[in-house]
Design a protein around this motif. Structure first.
Motif, PDB file in Angstrom:
ATOM      1  N   UNK A  74       0.870  -1.173   0.000  1.00  0.00           N
ATOM      2  CA  UNK A  74       0.000   0.000   0.000  1.00  0.00           C
ATOM      3  C   UNK A  74       0.905   1.219   0.000  1.00  0.00           C
ATOM      4  N   UNK A  75       0.850   2.007  -1.061  1.00  0.00           N
ATOM      5  CA  UNK A  75       1.709   3.176  -1.143  1.00  0.00           C
ATOM      6  C   UNK A  75       0.942   4.429  -0.736  1.00  0.00           C
ATOM      7  N   UNK A  76       1.644   5.313  -0.066  1.00  0.00           N
ATOM      8  CA  UNK A  76       1.024   6.572   0.349  1.00  0.00           C
ATOM      9  C   UNK A  76       0.658   7.382  -0.879  1.00  0.00           C
ATOM     10  N   UNK A  77      -0.481   8.052  -0.787  1.00  0.00           N
ATOM     11  CA  UNK A  77      -0.968   8.854  -1.902  1.00  0.00           C
ATOM     12  C   UNK A  77      -1.970   8.118  -2.773  1.00  0.00           C
ATOM     13  N   UNK A  78      -2.037   6.789  -2.647  1.00  0.00           N
ATOM     14  CA  UNK A  78      -3.031   6.036  -3.413  1.00  0.00           C
ATOM     15  C   UNK A  78      -4.424   6.474  -2.969  1.00  0.00           C
ATOM     16  N   UNK A  79      -5.312   6.804  -3.914  1.00  0.00           N
ATOM     17  CA  UNK A  79      -6.672   7.187  -3.512  1.00  0.00           C
ATOM     18  C   UNK A  79      -7.342   6.075  -2.699  1.00  0.00           C
ATOM     19  N   UNK A  80      -8.028   6.458  -1.635  1.00  0.00           N
ATOM     20  CA  UNK A  80      -8.643   5.486  -0.724  1.00  0.00           C
ATOM     21  C   UNK A  80      -9.620   4.555  -1.441  1.00  0.00           C
ATOM     22  N   UNK A  81     -10.333   5.070  -2.438  1.00  0.00           N
ATOM     23  CA  UNK A  81     -11.285   4.221  -3.157  1.00  0.00           C
ATOM     24  C   UNK A  81     -10.599   3.138  -3.974  1.00  0.00           C
ATOM     25  N   UNK A  82      -9.319   3.322  -4.245  1.00  0.00           N
ATOM     26  CA  UNK A  82      -8.598   2.332  -5.057  1.00  0.00           C
ATOM     27  C   UNK A  82      -7.836   1.321  -4.209  1.00  0.00           C
ATOM     28  N   UNK A  83      -7.908   1.427  -2.886  1.00  0.00           N
ATOM     29  CA  UNK A  83      -7.259   0.445  -2.003  1.00  0.00           C
ATOM     30  C   UNK A  83      -8.149  -0.794  -1.956  1.00  0.00           C
TER      31      UNK A  83
END
Length: 194
Positions: A74-83
Motif C-alpha cells: 500500500x503506497x502513500x498517496x493512493x486514492x482510498x477508493x482504489x485500495x
C-alpha cells in the motif's frame, strides 16, 4: 332549458389554466448535479486528495511492521477508493507467519491492517533447524531451538496435508490447557534427555 343547463354546467366546470413556463434554471439543474457528481467522483477516485496518508499495522507481535507494510504493497498517496482490502489480504498470505489479516479503511486517509499471527502448537526437527507448526499443521518458521512449553511432533512428514500430523495436532488441541502444559513440560524434558 337546455341552453340554461349547458350554461350552468360551463360555470361549474373548473377553469383550466395553462401552467406557467418553468424557470430557466430548472433545465440546467439535473445536468449540473450530474456534472458536479462526476467531477467529485473523479477527484476522489483518481487524485491523491483523499489518498492514503498513513498505514497502521495492528496485532503483530513477533513480526516486524515494516515487513508487513512491504508485503501489503500500500503506497502513500493512493486514492482510498482504489485500495483493495482483498488484494492486501492476498499479498499478506505470502508471509508464512501470518494466519489471517483484515484491512479496514479508516476515512479519510488511514488504512489499518490487522494481522493474526500463527502460534506454535508443536515443532519438529528438520535438516535446516527446528520448524514450528501451528494448530492446522502449517510449518511457518524455522528457529535454532524449540520454544519452551511447545511439544515435539515426531512424524515422517510434518505438514498440513499429512494425516499423522493432523491427527497428532487434533489430539494436542483437544487436551485441556493445564494438561497440555504438563504434557509439553514432560515432552520437553524427555527431548532434552534423549
Amino acid at each position: 332549458m337546455t341552453e340554461r343547463s349547458a350554461a350552468e354546467r360551463a360555470r361549474r366546470r373548473p377553469v383550466r389554466r395553462s401552467a406557467p413556463p418553468a424557470p430557466a434554471w430548472r433545465r440546467f439543474l439535473l445536468p449540473g448535479v450530474l456534472a458536479v457528481a462526476t467531477v467529485g467522483f473523479l477527484v476522489v477516485y483518481f487524485s491523491p486528495l483523499l489518498g492514503v496518508r498513513s498505514v497502521q499495522v495492528e496485532g503483530n507481535q513477533g513480526l516486524d511492521s515494516e515487513k508487513v507494510l512491504q508485503a501489503a504493497e500500500v503506497t502513500e498517496g493512493t486514492p482510498m477508493l482504489r485500495v483493495d482490502p482483498e488484494k492486501i489480504r492476498e499479498n499478506l498470505r505470502a508471509l508464512p507467519k501470518i494466519a489471517d489479516s483484515q484491512t479496514v479503511l479508516d476515512w479519510p486517509s488511514t488504512v489499518r491492517i490487522q494481522v493474526t499471527e500463527r502460534v506454535p502448537a508443536a515443532y519438529f526437527r528438520a535438516t535446516d533447524g527446528v520448524r514450528l507448526l501451528d494448530v492446522a499443521g502449517v510449518p511457518f518458521e524455522t528457529v535454532a531451538a524449540p520454544p519452551p512449553g511447545v511439544p515435539e511432533l515426531r512424524a515422517p512428514k510434518a505438514a498440513a496435508d499429512d494425516p499423522t500430523t493432523r491427527a497428532a495436532l487434533s489430539v494436542l488441541v483437544a487436551l485441556p490447557v493445564p494438561v497440555r502444559a504438563r504434557r509439553s513440560a514432560r515432552w520437553s524434558r524427555r527431548a532434552r534427555t534423549t
